[in-house]
Write a protein that holds these residues in place. Sequence first.
Motif, PDB file in Angstrom:
ATOM      1  N   TRP A 268      -2.227  20.625  19.239  1.00 51.53           N
ATOM      2  CA  TRP A 268      -0.829  20.520  18.825  1.00 51.53           C
ATOM      3  C   TRP A 268      -0.661  19.360  17.860  1.00 51.53           C
ATOM      4  O   TRP A 268      -1.241  18.286  18.067  1.00 51.53           O
ATOM      5  N   THR A 269       0.142  19.609  16.842  1.00 52.66           N
ATOM      6  CA  THR A 269       0.562  18.515  15.976  1.00 52.66           C
ATOM      7  C   THR A 269       2.051  18.312  16.221  1.00 52.66           C
ATOM      8  O   THR A 269       2.716  19.186  16.787  1.00 52.66           O
ATOM      9  N   ASN A 270       2.565  17.166  15.790  1.00 51.72           N
ATOM     10  CA  ASN A 270       3.994  16.895  15.951  1.00 51.72           C
ATOM     11  C   ASN A 270       4.634  16.950  14.575  1.00 51.72           C
ATOM     12  O   ASN A 270       4.381  16.082  13.751  1.00 51.72           O
ATOM     13  N   GLN A 271       5.414  17.958  14.320  1.00 55.25           N
ATOM     14  CA  GLN A 271       6.038  18.171  13.007  1.00 55.25           C
ATOM     15  C   GLN A 271       5.020  17.996  11.892  1.00 55.25           C
ATOM     16  O   GLN A 271       5.240  17.266  10.939  1.00 55.25           O
ATOM     17  N   GLY A 272       3.892  18.651  12.078  1.00 58.71           N
ATOM     18  CA  GLY A 272       2.871  18.678  11.031  1.00 58.71           C
ATOM     19  C   GLY A 272       1.877  17.530  11.100  1.00 58.71           C
ATOM     20  O   GLY A 272       0.843  17.556  10.454  1.00 58.71           O
ATOM     21  N   GLN A 273       2.197  16.504  11.879  1.00 59.82           N
ATOM     22  CA  GLN A 273       1.308  15.325  11.908  1.00 59.82           C
ATOM     23  C   GLN A 273       0.428  15.332  13.138  1.00 59.82           C
ATOM     24  O   GLN A 273       0.886  15.693  14.229  1.00 59.82           O
ATOM     25  N   LYS A 274      -0.816  14.875  12.952  1.00 58.13           N
ATOM     26  CA  LYS A 274      -1.720  14.745  14.086  1.00 58.13           C
ATOM     27  C   LYS A 274      -1.074  13.789  15.102  1.00 58.13           C
ATOM     28  O   LYS A 274      -0.515  12.764  14.715  1.00 58.13           O
ATOM     29  N   ILE A 275      -1.166  14.164  16.366  1.00 53.26           N
ATOM     30  CA  ILE A 275      -0.563  13.312  17.387  1.00 53.26           C
ATOM     31  C   ILE A 275      -1.470  12.121  17.660  1.00 53.26           C
ATOM     32  O   ILE A 275      -2.656  12.288  17.929  1.00 53.26           O
ATOM     33  N   SER A 276      -0.913  10.934  17.551  1.00 54.54           N
ATOM     34  CA  SER A 276      -1.749   9.778  17.861  1.00 54.54           C
ATOM     35  C   SER A 276      -0.875   8.608  18.279  1.00 54.54           C
ATOM     36  O   SER A 276       0.278   8.485  17.855  1.00 54.54           O
ATOM     37  N   LYS A 277      -1.472   7.775  19.141  1.00 52.50           N
ATOM     38  CA  LYS A 277      -0.711   6.649  19.668  1.00 52.50           C
ATOM     39  C   LYS A 277      -0.319   5.684  18.555  1.00 52.50           C
ATOM     40  O   LYS A 277       0.787   5.165  18.533  1.00 52.50           O
ATOM     41  N   SER A 278      -1.247   5.510  17.591  1.00 54.26           N
ATOM     42  CA  SER A 278      -0.951   4.514  16.555  1.00 54.26           C
ATOM     43  C   SER A 278       0.192   4.977  15.647  1.00 54.26           C
ATOM     44  O   SER A 278       0.977   4.164  15.176  1.00 54.26           O
ATOM     45  N   VAL A 279       0.318   6.289  15.430  1.00 56.30           N
ATOM     46  CA  VAL A 279       1.451   6.789  14.629  1.00 56.30           C
ATOM     47  C   VAL A 279       2.733   6.758  15.475  1.00 56.30           C
ATOM     48  O   VAL A 279       3.847   6.731  14.954  1.00 56.30           O
ATOM     49  N   GLY A 280       2.564   6.754  16.795  1.00 58.87           N
ATOM     50  CA  GLY A 280       3.730   6.691  17.676  1.00 58.87           C
ATOM     51  C   GLY A 280       4.437   8.028  17.802  1.00 58.87           C
ATOM     52  O   GLY A 280       5.642   8.089  18.040  1.00 58.87           O
ATOM     53  N   ASN A 281       3.697   9.134  17.615  1.00 58.17           N
ATOM     54  CA  ASN A 281       4.351  10.446  17.695  1.00 58.17           C
ATOM     55  C   ASN A 281       3.817  11.292  18.856  1.00 58.17           C
ATOM     56  O   ASN A 281       3.775  12.512  18.783  1.00 58.17           O
TER      57      ASN A 281
END
Length: 523
Positions: free
Chosen positions: A294-307
């Motif tokens: 799963w991505t979050n609104q197109g972005q890879k999910i990651s703790k550093s991005v905060g998504n």
Amino acid sequence: MDRKNFYITSPIYYVNDVPHIGHAYTSIACDVQARFRRLQGDKVRFLTGTDEHGQKVEKSALARQKTPQEFCDEVSTKFRQLAQILGLSHDDFIRTTEDRHIKSAQEMWRRLEKRGFIYKDVYEGWYAVRDEAFYAQDELVDGKAPTGAEVAWHKEESYFFKLSAFQDKLLMLYEAAPDFVQPQSKMNEVLAFVKSGLRDLSISRNSFKWGVAVPNDANHIMYVWLDALTNYISALGFPDENSSLYQNFWCNTHDSPVHIVGKDILRFHAIYWPAFLMAADLPLPNKIYAHGWWTNQGQKISKSVGNVIDPLQEIEWLKSLGCSQEVAVDYFKYFLMREVPFGNDGDYSRNNFINRINAELANNIGNLVQRSLSMIYKNNNGEIVDIKGFEDGQNLLKNGYQLQNKLIEKLEKFAYDQAIFKIINFASLCNQFINDKAPWVLKKENKIEEMNLVLSTIAEALRLIAVSLQIFLPNLSTKILDFLRIDTNLRQIKNIDQAFCLKVSSQILEPKIIFVRLENNIN
Ligand code: MSP
């Protein structure tokens, strides 16, 4: 009919961090499959749990000034709670810090050693703590692991597993069982990797302590993946090979054991795990299914991005839109299973969530349930009439009686989204039928007999829909089945048969609104 034994496992989750949508997703996919098999009458065992050893967990504990065990206890509880909140139907929850697992992992080691597949040497190469994986120089991409994880150079004394000795045996396995790995594209990736040559695998570490001790060498702990993979049999009683769980769910199973995993951990499951098992002379799993990310609104999910998407927060969001806890949980599971074909990557967006739930659940199935049940309840004393001779009704229901076979066909291939589509499609036909027959007009025209036939046809259709939907929406479908007063033992999918149709003169209960429409409150 013989009841078949079916064993399904989720990966065990690293406790270095709290659960997120990726963990919920893998577990829900197992839960849906487990429910489907149980409703088919199979004897099912569904295992989930937490992976608690390794450098990653040790580092996270130290950063929080906790002992690794304290830290593991805390985070493992969060995973257990998530499983409970999601209403997962797991039969067991294993932790790799439990004695039963440590005993089992050490026995696995002894067997590999006894059979001559372990030797001592020096490991020199790259290691990514995030992946808990070793990488060769030629695997690195821009100085990082192919997964994007940071790598560091390691040189330490290590025990090795003779993975290279299993290259041909693995290729023979994949040839004999071409769907050992699913989807097919992933089987091809695994094949290509194995064909490119397998190096022996470092399976012990001696530069930190948080792990299962290597038997007879206190300086080493077992590599976390050898430790972790063994959980699937520890939970069945291994090393006691006579235990009934081990016999029923590891040796004498049907279409299983199935391991559901994310694509990032396929290599460990499709290559290392069967190699370890072959080396230990133990039976192999039947299938490894690798799902996408799963991505979050197109972005890879990651703790550093905060998504990072927190499943509990999503359930709270649904509650803020008027759903009860039960409805929120069902909607969340439904969306994850329906939105993206299992195996593909997918994007999570609340907008899509709302659109999907409103279109397929609130406006389609919900509308069908609400308008038909309330009309049935208010007419003919809420009683079902005999619809056997009602040809138009039987023509509609034929599609519903075929649902069982359609669900089997799709769910045995893990095509969750398509299985749901079959149910939705039937509900659409029912809505069309009710619109065409317009029982409310029949009532006005005093064609009471025909109105009752139409309504009872829909009641029978709702039975078929609700029995099928239990796989995906256990809470909501139970409510429909309760309104229809279907006996518990008739709620199995194998009873979606004409022979089990609603009884003439049975009376339905007063229906309440159960499918909540979601209002878009997203800016
Ligand atoms: N501990 C190992 C598994 C050992 S199994 C013997 C592990 N744990 S994990 O917690 O990092 O990941 C568990 C699962 O979550 C994996 O199947 C992984 O693919 C999945 N997901 C993690 N992030 C994800 C998404 N963003 N989307 C979908 N699933 C992903 O690996």
